[in-house]
Scaffold this active site. Structure first.
Site, mmCIF file in Angstrom:
data_model
loop_
_atom_site.group_PDB
_atom_site.id
_atom_site.type_symbol
_atom_site.label_atom_id
_atom_site.label_comp_id
_atom_site.label_asym_id
_atom_site.label_seq_id
_atom_site.Cartn_x
_atom_site.Cartn_y
_atom_site.Cartn_z
ATOM 1 C CB SER A 207 4.088 22.771 -20.169
ATOM 2 O OG SER A 207 3.313 23.103 -21.277
ATOM 3 C CG ASP A 463 7.820 28.991 -22.685
ATOM 4 O OD1 ASP A 463 7.122 28.917 -23.718
ATOM 5 O OD2 ASP A 463 7.628 28.301 -21.672
ATOM 6 C CG HIS A 497 7.241 25.049 -23.490
ATOM 7 N ND1 HIS A 497 6.647 25.873 -22.565
ATOM 8 C CD2 HIS A 497 6.494 23.925 -23.532
ATOM 9 C CE1 HIS A 497 5.576 25.274 -22.080
ATOM 10 N NE2 HIS A 497 5.462 24.093 -22.638
#
Ligand SMILES: [Ca+2]
Length: 579
Positions: A207, A463, A497
């Site tokens: 991320s 995601d 994610h």
């Protein structure tokens, strides 16, 4: 005269080598990096404090011996190690009058493998997470367990709120400068602890941590040999605005109001999201040769799946078994990716995938619903997190944190203005958000490549905040502008994610990266596992009950996909190959 003969011989050799070289177009051969060799801690942990006290711009606040088993990973005790905590560049901001520092910790194993790993953290940083170097969902191993000396930091501010965006230097530290300041310090600590510099250095994160990794691969390539970037938010400010654009669209089909605004979670219920995911699987599951609930051939799926035709349209009230035409229109626009009013693309498109149903909507009592799932990112993060990042950290000048109305800002601010704002700067905020947050030129990684460095990116196909399509675009660009022999992308179908979703999300990608960097062995299939009931890394609640708890699959380097060989157990990676 005595020197002439060897020179002549050398130039002959050079001439012969040049003639033997196939074409002048051939890429420069990559230097081969030597493998790291381990060493034990030469200082005991308490003695290290005194030894480190004169470090420039650095205050070591604690050193402590952490006993074996104090930390665990995948149910295994992490070996005894020394934790060093401190802060760098403590200062008072001339802009907001608050004090700032780059807080950090390092964990130094007693039996060191000769390697340094800089752990990039997620969100907007602000917290010194334990420096263990974890990756994937419910990991069974981590860098510390493998013997790396690991560094973690808060990237220059404390607290999980965006108010640090008022201070220009804190913006720059968060963007890239903290990494530049921490790295030489960390290498000095390692040298003091083990009597030598790290042989090889790695950067890993997911991320925002994947963004840090991509930034390190470009700005600080001299300092790092291997980069592991998960769901790299290398266009983070653009992705944040895209999520606000999504929220605007969702509110047009939301059915209930909450606290003076529409409750975005009512735009698409959990049941409706799962309906879309089920229809994607129905249409695309068999494209990879196996009806196993997994869509490996994501690209082919985008060609055949039609939201309009494959998902039933409501003829009456919405009941969870259909979508209204308006809902379909909204979803189509969100997946296509937003544009400005002048037609400029704000962020990448997203593929339809099997993980769209993952994650439950609503804020659980007693805590934030932070997670990997779609509901959190689409219905909560947009109005509660992306708003603050966009308004206070990326905007020039920032909104006032004291009066900031997060939800109203995200649902009403002009998107064109926000988009041009991430490219803006002024005398106080003299670097734009895109300048300080993203790699200067993400597809130019010649520095990393030409020194023999390698980069692996992994990304969940489901995601919903950072798009796999953006990572694919990066790979195509880097292959064109830098080379094909040092960068790989591993899409993880169904994964949300960084972890979760109906996916095999448990894997060790660090070991193949090290093998590539230090032995020159390029990774191909990397076997990943599902995390069913009883998994030592923690069960994944998004897993379909029809899957074996320990299902394995090869993760394949893009554009290859895992295809069923045609016979054998559907639960085993062995029966699939990357093609
Ligand atoms: Ca399949």
């Amino acid at each position: 005269m005595r020197l002439q003969k060897p020179f002549a011989r050398l130039s002959m050799l050079a001439f012969a080598a040049a003639c033997a070289w196939p074409t002048s177009q051939a890429a420069t051969p990559l230097p081969k990096l030597t493998p790291a060799t381990g060493a034990p801690l030469v200082e005991d942990c308490s003695a290290l404090l005194a030894k480190l006290s004169p470090l420039p711009n650095t205050q070591i606040t604690a050193t402590e011996l952490v006993k074996e088993g104090t930390l665990t990973v995948g149910g295994q005790a992490i070996a005894e190690h020394c934790r060093v905590a401190g802060k760098m560049h403590e200062r008072t901001s001339p802009v907001d009058g608050k004090s700032y520092a780059i807080g950090f910790e390092m964990r130094l194993p007693k039996n060191w493998n000769g390697r340094f790993l800089h752990q990039g953290n997620g969100g907007i940083d602000g917290v010194v997470h334990p420096a263990v170097g974890g990756f994937g969902g419910g990991p069974l191993t981590n860098a510390l367990q493998q013997g790396f000396a690991v560094l973690s930091s808060d990237a220059g501010h404390t607290g999980g709120n965006p108010s640090f965006g008022v201070d220009p230097q804190a913006r720059l530290d968060y963007g890239y400068q903290a990494v530049g300041k921490l790295t030489p310090m960390a290498k000095t600590v390692i040298t003091a602890a083990y009597g030598k510099q790290p042989d090889r250095s790695y950067f890993a994160g997911c991320s925002n941590g994947g963004r840090h990794a991509m930034v390190a691969a470009t700005r600080y390539f001299q300092d790092y040999d291997g980069i592991l970037a998960g769901a790299p938010a290398y266009n983070l400010p653009r992705a944040a605005i895209a999520n606000l654009a999504g929220a605007r669209l969702y509110q047009t089909v939301a059915t209930q109001e909450v606290k003076n605004h529409m409750d975005l979670a009512t735009a698409l219920t959990d049941k409706e999201r799962q309906l879309v995911a089920d229809k994607v699987v129905e249409r695309c599951d068999a494209l990879d040769g196996a009806k196993d609930g997994m869509v490996q051939n994501v690209a082919a799926c985008q060609q055949v799946f039609s939201l309009k035709k494959d998902v039933p349209s409501c003829t009456g009230e919405r009941d969870g078994a259909c979508l209204s035409d308006k809902q379909k229109e909204v979803l189509s626009q969100i997946f296509a990716g937003p544009k400005t009013s002048k037609g400029q693309r704000i962020y990448a498109s997203f593929p339809f995938d099997s993980g769209f149903g993952a994650g439950k909507s609503g804020v659980p009592s007693g805590g934030s619903p932070v997670g990997s799932g779609v509901a959190f990112w689409e219905f909560f993060a947009s109005t509660n997190l992306d708003s603050g990042a966009t308004g206070i950290i990326f905007k020039v000048p920032p909104e006032s944190p004291e009066n900031f109305k997060s939800v109203a800002f995200s649902l009403t601010t002009d998107l064109d203005a926000l988009f041009s704002g991430i490219y803006a700067s002024n005398d106080v905020y003299n670097e734009s958000a895109m300048a300080f947050m993203t790699p200067p030129n993400p597809t130019d990684m010649k520095g990393l490549r030409n020194k023999g460095g390698k980069i692996i990116v992994y990304h969940g196909v489901s995601d919903s905040i950072f798009s796999i399509h953006d990572s694919e675009a990066w790979l195509r660009g880097v292959q064109k502008n830098t080379g094909k022999d040092f960068a790989k992308l591993y899409p993880i179908p169904g994964m949300g994610h960084c972890s979760g979703g109906p996916a095999t999300d448990q894997m060790d990608i660090l070991t193949p990266l090290v093998k590539w960097v230090e032995e020159g062995v390029a990774p191909e299939a990397i076997v990943a596992s599902a995390r069913g009931a009883g998994n030592a890394g923690g069960a994944n609640p998004d897993l379909p009950t029809t899957w074996d708890a320990a299902r394995t699959r090869p993760l394949c380097p893009f554009p290859h996909v895992a295809r069923y060989k045609g016979s054998g157990d559907l639960e085993k990676a062995d029966n699939f190959s990357c093609k």
